[in-house]
Write an enzyme that holds these catalytic residues in place. Sequence first.
Site, mmCIF file in Angstrom:
data_model
loop_
_atom_site.group_PDB
_atom_site.id
_atom_site.type_symbol
_atom_site.label_atom_id
_atom_site.label_comp_id
_atom_site.label_asym_id
_atom_site.label_seq_id
_atom_site.Cartn_x
_atom_site.Cartn_y
_atom_site.Cartn_z
ATOM 1 C CD GLU A 1 -6.490 -1.805 -1.881
ATOM 2 O OE1 GLU A 1 -6.544 -1.265 -3.007
ATOM 3 O OE2 GLU A 1 -5.641 -1.498 -1.049
ATOM 4 C CG HIS B 1 -8.462 1.523 -5.056
ATOM 5 N ND1 HIS B 1 -7.509 1.600 -4.057
ATOM 6 C CD2 HIS B 1 -9.429 2.408 -4.705
ATOM 7 C CE1 HIS B 1 -7.888 2.486 -3.158
ATOM 8 N NE2 HIS B 1 -9.053 2.986 -3.528
ATOM 9 C CG HIS C 1 -5.984 1.277 2.238
ATOM 10 N ND1 HIS C 1 -6.103 0.768 0.958
ATOM 11 C CD2 HIS C 1 -7.212 1.749 2.568
ATOM 12 C CE1 HIS C 1 -7.334 0.941 0.534
ATOM 13 N NE2 HIS C 1 -8.030 1.532 1.493
ATOM 14 C CG ASP D 1 -2.345 -0.479 0.838
ATOM 15 O OD1 ASP D 1 -2.741 -0.301 -0.324
ATOM 16 O OD2 ASP D 1 -3.032 -1.036 1.702
ATOM 17 C CD GLU E 1 -4.139 1.985 -2.366
ATOM 18 O OE1 GLU E 1 -3.940 1.413 -1.283
ATOM 19 O OE2 GLU E 1 -4.589 1.387 -3.370
ATOM 20 C CD GLU F 1 -5.263 -1.139 -5.786
ATOM 21 O OE1 GLU F 1 -5.735 -1.599 -4.728
ATOM 22 O OE2 GLU F 1 -4.863 0.022 -5.908
ATOM 23 C CE1 TYR G 1 -3.246 -2.992 5.960
ATOM 24 C CE2 TYR G 1 -1.786 -1.618 4.656
ATOM 25 C CZ TYR G 1 -2.858 -2.467 4.742
ATOM 26 O OH TYR G 1 -3.560 -2.812 3.609
#
Length: 345
Positions: free
Chosen positions: A219, A222, A121, A88, A118, A185, A125
Amino acid sequence: MEKLNRAKTLEPANPNRSTGIFNGESSGILNWNDIAYPHWYKMYKRLVGNYWQADEVNMSSDVKQFSSLTDEEQDAYLKIIGLLSTLDAPQTRTALLLSLYATDPSVQSIMAVIAQQEAVHNESYSYVLSSVVSLDKQNNSFELGRKDPVLLKRNEKLMKYYNEFITNPTLENIIKSLVYSTLLEGLYFYSGFAYFYNLARQNKMVGTSTMISYINRDELEHGRFISELIRATFAENQNVNNKAMTDWVYNQYKIAVDSEIEWSKYVLGKIEGIDLQDMEGYIKYRANKMLRMIGLSEIYPENVENPMKWIKAYADNFDGTKTDFFEQKSRQYTKTSDLNGFDDL
């Protein structure tokens, strides 16, 4: 092929409606009611309707549960978060760089939304790791993309074609970069997603799985738009829409499938509840699906059905509403509008 020039910010002598996605003419003024591909406005609206923030996901149960996971589950958790962050992080930059060469302002706007998502995303994490492990372990997980030999090998082709686009921005290299975006993706994430959904069906780490479902939903959108972008670019540029390019795409998909299968065996081999043979079939099923989306034929005729049907209950589905894994509607972060339909909520 000739290097493409970056699109000019404003060029009033050109029409508002672009004459081409790349290497076309456009004033740079975006009128969503007069664009070359009108249905892309709906794609834009779906993307912006998916707004969410990482810290709105409740991780309290995950904090308590992580220490009770087996050593193998903890190891896979950290390695897969490391994998996902590796994928990502460059997507934010790649989406923005691709948009610099797009002479269609609607593409520029959609890629800007993708880049922002992104970034969210990647933040997520960091958020999930900060919830369950120490800073040292967080940092170690994020180091995997630079040091783990299996992960480095797996990402080798992705790095090659992304960087070739940067150093030599020809139309051919842009298309190759877009093809690898579809792989990223639509294929590379999915063994990782499956791991977290497998935990969820055992009532483990449900907060993390909820976060993954939001990422998964993004995703999907995307991948859908990038696939459309490839098809439209091929249609506009018949000189690159040839057998050599098609053969290259098929070859890269086969390489990607093989490396994803190798990675899944490495990271999921000791995980209870995931059958590696099913996982292999699932990866090939995903490859077939993405190839169809970019207008090409399936390469794994024996894998036209999803062998891991249990996943359908976990992708974007923690509010109990059963939806199809690959065609699901957005959930609570989506705003009601005439584009999603009141009856779908």
